[in-house]
Each structure stands twice: as C-alpha cells, then as structure tokens.
Scaffold this motif. Structure first.
Motif, mmCIF file in Angstrom:
data_model
loop_
_atom_site.group_PDB
_atom_site.id
_atom_site.type_symbol
_atom_site.label_atom_id
_atom_site.label_comp_id
_atom_site.label_asym_id
_atom_site.label_seq_id
_atom_site.Cartn_x
_atom_site.Cartn_y
_atom_site.Cartn_z
ATOM 1 N N ILE A 40 -11.788 20.693 22.698
ATOM 2 C CA ILE A 40 -12.539 19.493 23.061
ATOM 3 C C ILE A 40 -11.933 18.328 22.283
ATOM 4 N N LEU A 41 -11.399 17.385 23.022
ATOM 5 C CA LEU A 41 -10.766 16.205 22.424
ATOM 6 C C LEU A 41 -11.697 15.015 22.607
ATOM 7 N N ALA A 42 -12.386 14.659 21.529
ATOM 8 C CA ALA A 42 -13.310 13.528 21.569
ATOM 9 C C ALA A 42 -12.539 12.223 21.664
ATOM 10 N N ARG A 43 -13.252 11.174 21.876
ATOM 11 C CA ARG A 43 -12.666 9.843 22.107
ATOM 12 C C ARG A 43 -11.679 9.446 21.006
ATOM 13 N N ASP A 44 -12.028 9.692 19.731
ATOM 14 C CA ASP A 44 -11.133 9.290 18.640
ATOM 15 C C ASP A 44 -9.816 10.075 18.683
ATOM 16 N N ALA A 45 -9.877 11.351 19.029
ATOM 17 C CA ALA A 45 -8.648 12.141 19.176
ATOM 18 C C ALA A 45 -7.822 11.632 20.350
ATOM 19 N N LEU A 49 -3.912 10.411 20.717
ATOM 20 C CA LEU A 49 -2.968 11.149 21.554
ATOM 21 C C LEU A 49 -2.380 10.320 22.684
ATOM 22 N N GLY A 50 -3.194 9.446 23.258
ATOM 23 C CA GLY A 50 -2.673 8.604 24.318
ATOM 24 C C GLY A 50 -3.459 8.661 25.607
ATOM 25 N N ASP A 51 -2.759 8.385 26.691
ATOM 26 C CA ASP A 51 -3.336 8.285 28.026
ATOM 27 C C ASP A 51 -3.966 9.612 28.468
ATOM 28 N N VAL A 52 -5.149 9.544 29.070
ATOM 29 C CA VAL A 52 -5.882 10.740 29.503
ATOM 30 C C VAL A 52 -5.048 11.587 30.465
ATOM 31 N N ALA A 53 -4.444 10.965 31.460
ATOM 32 C CA ALA A 53 -3.660 11.715 32.438
ATOM 33 C C ALA A 53 -2.494 12.438 31.770
ATOM 34 N N VAL A 74 -12.690 15.676 32.226
ATOM 35 C CA VAL A 74 -12.884 14.455 31.451
ATOM 36 C C VAL A 74 -14.322 14.002 31.658
ATOM 37 N N THR A 75 -15.035 13.790 30.559
ATOM 38 C CA THR A 75 -16.418 13.336 30.638
ATOM 39 C C THR A 75 -16.467 11.823 30.814
ATOM 40 N N ASP A 76 -17.649 11.322 31.078
ATOM 41 C CA ASP A 76 -17.824 9.879 31.274
ATOM 42 C C ASP A 76 -17.428 9.068 30.043
ATOM 43 N N ASP A 77 -17.590 9.650 28.856
ATOM 44 C CA ASP A 77 -17.249 8.903 27.634
ATOM 45 C C ASP A 77 -15.786 9.065 27.222
ATOM 46 N N GLY A 78 -14.984 9.762 28.038
ATOM 47 C CA GLY A 78 -13.559 9.884 27.763
ATOM 48 C C GLY A 78 -13.170 11.132 26.987
ATOM 49 N N THR A 79 -14.115 12.017 26.716
ATOM 50 C CA THR A 79 -13.796 13.277 26.060
ATOM 51 C C THR A 79 -13.057 14.173 27.050
#
Length: 137
Positions: A40-45, A49-53, A74-79
């Motif tokens: 699980i990569l939270a928003r700060d991680a 790391l970079g771009d979600v895609a 990917v969750t609504d908050d970007g996790t």
C-alpha cells in the motif's frame, strides 16, 4: 544510434521498478512462501515515487520479476494498492485462514474486555431515599 532521452527514461524506469520491487518483497511474510503479497503506497510515498500510471506500470513489471499476478488499484485520495492475485497452495491458504481467524478472535476478545471494563468502572449511583415527612435534608 539510440536516443539519449530514451536511455535516461529507461534507466529511470528500471530504478523505479527496483524500488517498488524492494518494497513488495519487504511486505512479504516468509511463512506464506511468497504468496499473499500486498503493498500500500500512501500519498506521501507516491509523491516520492512519481506519476501514478508509471508507478502502477513499475509494480506490474516488478510483479512479473517476482512471479506475482499483480493487480493494482488507486483510491480517491491517490493511494496505490498492489496485490498478488495468485492462488496459493492449500497449506498456505490454511495457514493464512488460521492467522486471520486468530487475529479476528484477538480483536473481539480485546473489545469484549474493554466493554467489560467500561461497565464495571462506571460509577454506580448510591441509592437515595425520597425525603419523607419529618425528615430534614
């Protein structure tokens, strides 16, 4: 002659795959023999790391190297959630089921103990007699 920009992008992506792979391996429980992997990569991680895609693509590449069948969400908050969706062997499934049941039992026992403590530690009002005739309070 290969484009220098492409080489840099490929090296950067390979480094990202290595980073994500290391995190995926670190989340594994040895007793599950490489199955039931999840990251699980939270928003700060994700900010680091970079771009979600690109992170999702790197997770899929890392998963292939590990032999995982990777699913990402990917969750609504970007996790970003990365899981190994392979079907584990029967003995690993049984071990995981027992561990899950033990964890649920522990949570329920703790909640029951806390509820019991709250019931027994609540102040009990002292009985009072209503004032009767000739009694001064």
């Amino acid at each position: 002659m290969p484009n220098r920009k492409d080489e840099l992008a490929e090296r950067r992506f390979a480094k990202l795959v290595d980073q994500v792979k290391a995190m995926m391996v670190a989340c594994l429980k040895p007793e599950y023999r490489g199955f039931y992997g999840q990251l699980i990569l939270a928003r700060d991680a994700m900010d680091e790391l970079g771009d979600v895609a690109e992170v999702r693509q790197a997770a899929r590449a890392a998963g292939r190297q590990l032999g995982w069948r990777v699913r990402t969400h990917v969750t609504d908050d970007g996790t970003v959630i990365v899981i190994d969706d392979r079907d584990p062997p029967q003995e690993v499934r049984e071990l995981a089921a027992h561990r899950s049941a033990d964890a649920v039992s522990a949570v329920l026992a703790r909640a029951q103990a806390e509820a019991r403590m709250l019931r027994t530690s609540a102040p009990i009002p002292l009985p009072t007699r209503p004032p009767g005739p000739g009694v001064d309070l």
